[in-house]
Enzyme design. Structure first.
Site, mmCIF file in Angstrom:
data_model
loop_
_atom_site.group_PDB
_atom_site.id
_atom_site.type_symbol
_atom_site.label_atom_id
_atom_site.label_comp_id
_atom_site.label_asym_id
_atom_site.label_seq_id
_atom_site.Cartn_x
_atom_site.Cartn_y
_atom_site.Cartn_z
ATOM 1 N N LYS A 107 0.804 -1.209 0.000
ATOM 2 C CA LYS A 107 0.000 0.000 0.000
ATOM 3 C C LYS A 107 0.845 1.270 0.000
ATOM 4 O O LYS A 107 0.332 2.346 -0.277
ATOM 5 C CB LYS A 107 -0.967 -0.019 1.177
HETATM 6 C C1 LIG Z 1 -4.561 -4.477 1.823
HETATM 7 C C2 LIG Z 1 -3.862 -5.747 1.816
HETATM 8 C C3 LIG Z 1 -4.300 -6.814 1.022
HETATM 9 C C4 LIG Z 1 -5.565 -6.714 0.200
HETATM 10 O O1 LIG Z 1 -5.437 -5.807 -0.898
HETATM 11 P P1 LIG Z 1 -6.725 -5.261 -1.623
HETATM 12 O O2 LIG Z 1 -6.232 -4.302 -2.644
HETATM 13 O O3 LIG Z 1 -7.589 -4.609 -0.594
HETATM 14 O O4 LIG Z 1 -7.412 -6.444 -2.237
HETATM 15 C C5 LIG Z 1 -3.556 -7.965 1.009
HETATM 16 N N1 LIG Z 1 -2.448 -8.100 1.758
HETATM 17 C C6 LIG Z 1 -1.996 -7.107 2.548
HETATM 18 C C7 LIG Z 1 -0.788 -7.337 3.366
HETATM 19 C C8 LIG Z 1 -2.684 -5.905 2.594
HETATM 20 O O5 LIG Z 1 -2.234 -4.922 3.371
#
Ligand SMILES: *Cc1c(COP(=O)(O)O)cnc(C)c1O
Length: 431
Positions: A107
């Site tokens: 993210k």
């Molecule tokens: C947010 C997150 C996900 C899921 O991603 P999305 O884009 O919401 O599907 C998977 N793994 C981790 C470690 C995350 O932080």
């Protein structure tokens, strides 16, 4: 380029409006009117390009009509101050490691990009960013926006449901970051944020925007690293085989950005959406019916989502054609026990330490890869972010990277909140 709403009841928006508002007036998600295909020369050259050059080309196709190109180039370069390497795990399975950024989760890419783009479009008045988090979003957004002038961030997280390390990453920063500890689950946090955006008086007063993957400036940049994975696959010499990408999924922003990449010409053969016990998408693939429900808590907690917001974008992209979706995307859903088993087995057989989210992606490839295919799973977070759990499952001591240890020295500050919108509203009005 204009942006339309997936609910079809809101006027077309400019990029600036889509980024500053986040969600459309009719509660729909913004979609770009066109998805530009990248020219063949780009794919001919991609193997010799840097990550930043690859990303700049992709970013120009999305945003180039609406933002000064030099500014866009600066945004891309300062966002991607770290690599996303493709690492071999077995003969036919590779890990795309997305955890080399400041908060050790994928993210960081979207959050850093969005903070910079919002800074570019910022007017005189303070913008207030609301973000609901099941763990990693909060830390990535808080750190991406820390000290960006004219922007205040409110991070809403479910009490007792994020790991202690994750919690430190957004409750210890202070300054323009306020942490709000909600007595509920992630879906309650998401509902509070959505209700706040729909409240006209609150919006007029506070200039609210969202930093969840509903924001186009957060989810589209995630396409960058799928192109970079392809470039690395070319260099490693296996891109001629059919590529299958397995995406550990929660709100489906990550997978959705890859689907945009494919529309731009990226040669990924098919995808697997890997879920934990929150399997509404998996069920949708089996039955054709989308039936959201309350999320359940799992050891892959950043994927504990019962009503994935980007489902609206996926359905829109495929014009609600269930068969077409099933041709491109298959599903998988794993219990906590299966996730833990996979982590143990992978360590024993390959020496690779998976985190619980990446483990879902890895296992789905093990189960579903065909002989002519090569699989890439997204390692979406560093295992040390879930240290207590990972250590216990694997019986080892996962070393904590320095940049993660630094967060744990700070003092936790957060505001307790009920899951009732009226309480959250009153809190915001008093700010
Ligand atoms: C947010 C997150 C996900 C899921 O991603 P999305 O884009 O919401 O599907 C998977 N793994 C981790 C470690 C995350 O932080």
């Amino acid at each position: 380029m204009k942006y339309y709403s997936t609910n079809g009841q809101a006027p077309l928006a400019t990029l600036e409006k889509a980024v500053v508002k986040g969600l459309a007036e009719d509660r729909g998600l913004y979609m770009p009117e066109r998805i530009n295909r990248l020219p063949q020369e780009f794919f001919d050259d991609i193997a010799s390009m840097t990550f930043q050059d690859v990303a700049y080309n992709v970013a120009s196709a999305f945003f180039g009509e609406d933002i000064d190109l030099d500014a866009l180039n600066d945004i891309v370069r300062s966002t991607l101050s770290f690599d996303c390497p493709l690492v071999r795990v077995t003969d036919n399975i590779y890990s795309l490691e997305l955890f080399h950024g400041p908060t050790l989760a994928f993210k960081d890419v979207g959050a850093r990009f969005m903070a910079r783009m919002l800074g570019y479009f910022r007017s005189e008045e303070q913008i207030n960013v609301l973000v609901a988090t099941s763990g990693d979003t909060g830390s990535a957004v808080a750190n991406g926006f820390l000290d960006v002038p004219g922007i205040h961030v409110y991070v809403l997280y479910p009490k007792g449901k994020v790991s202690p390390i994750q919690e430190c990453q957004f409750t210890t920063l202070g300054r323009n970051i306020t942490a709000v500890e909600v007595d509920g689950v992630f879906d309650d946090c998401q509902r509070l944020v959505k209700s706040a955006f729909m409240d006209e008086e609150l919006n007029r007063r506070m200039h609210l925007t969202s930093a969840n993957s509903i924001n186009v400036a957060r989810f589209l940049p995630q396409a960058f690293y799928y192109f970079w994975a392809y470039a690395q696959a070319l260099r490693l010499g296996f891109a001629r085989r059919q590529l299958v990408v397995s995406v550990p999924s929660g709100n489906f922003g990550n997978l959705c950005s890859a689907l945009f990449g494919v529309r731009m010409g990226l040669p990924i053969h098919r995808f697997i959406a890997a879920n934990n016990a929150n399997d509404v998408f998996y069920n949708y693939l089996q039955t054709g019916r989308y039936e959201p429900r309350a999320s359940v808590q799992t050891i892959a907690n950043a994927m504990d989502v019962g009503d994935p917001s980007n489902m609206a974008r996926i359905l829109d992209l495929y014009e609600y054609d269930h068969e077409a979706i099933c041709r491109h995307i298959s599903g998988a859903a794993y219990s906590d026990e299966q996730i833990a088993d996979t982590m143990r087995l992978c360590l024993a057989e390959t020496g690779y330490v998976l985190d619980p989210h990446g483990a879902c992606g890895y296992r789905a490839l093990q189960e579903q890869l065909q002989p002519n295919e090569v699989g890439i799973f997204l390692e979406t977070a560093h295992p040390a972010k879930f240290k207590e759990r990972v250590d216990k499952i694997l019986g080892i001591e996962v070393p904590i990277p320095d940049r993660l240890a630094a967060f744990m020295k700070g003092q936790k500050q957060s505001t307790p909140m009920s899951a009732e919108f009226q309480d959250f509203r009153a809190f915001l009005m008093a700010q």
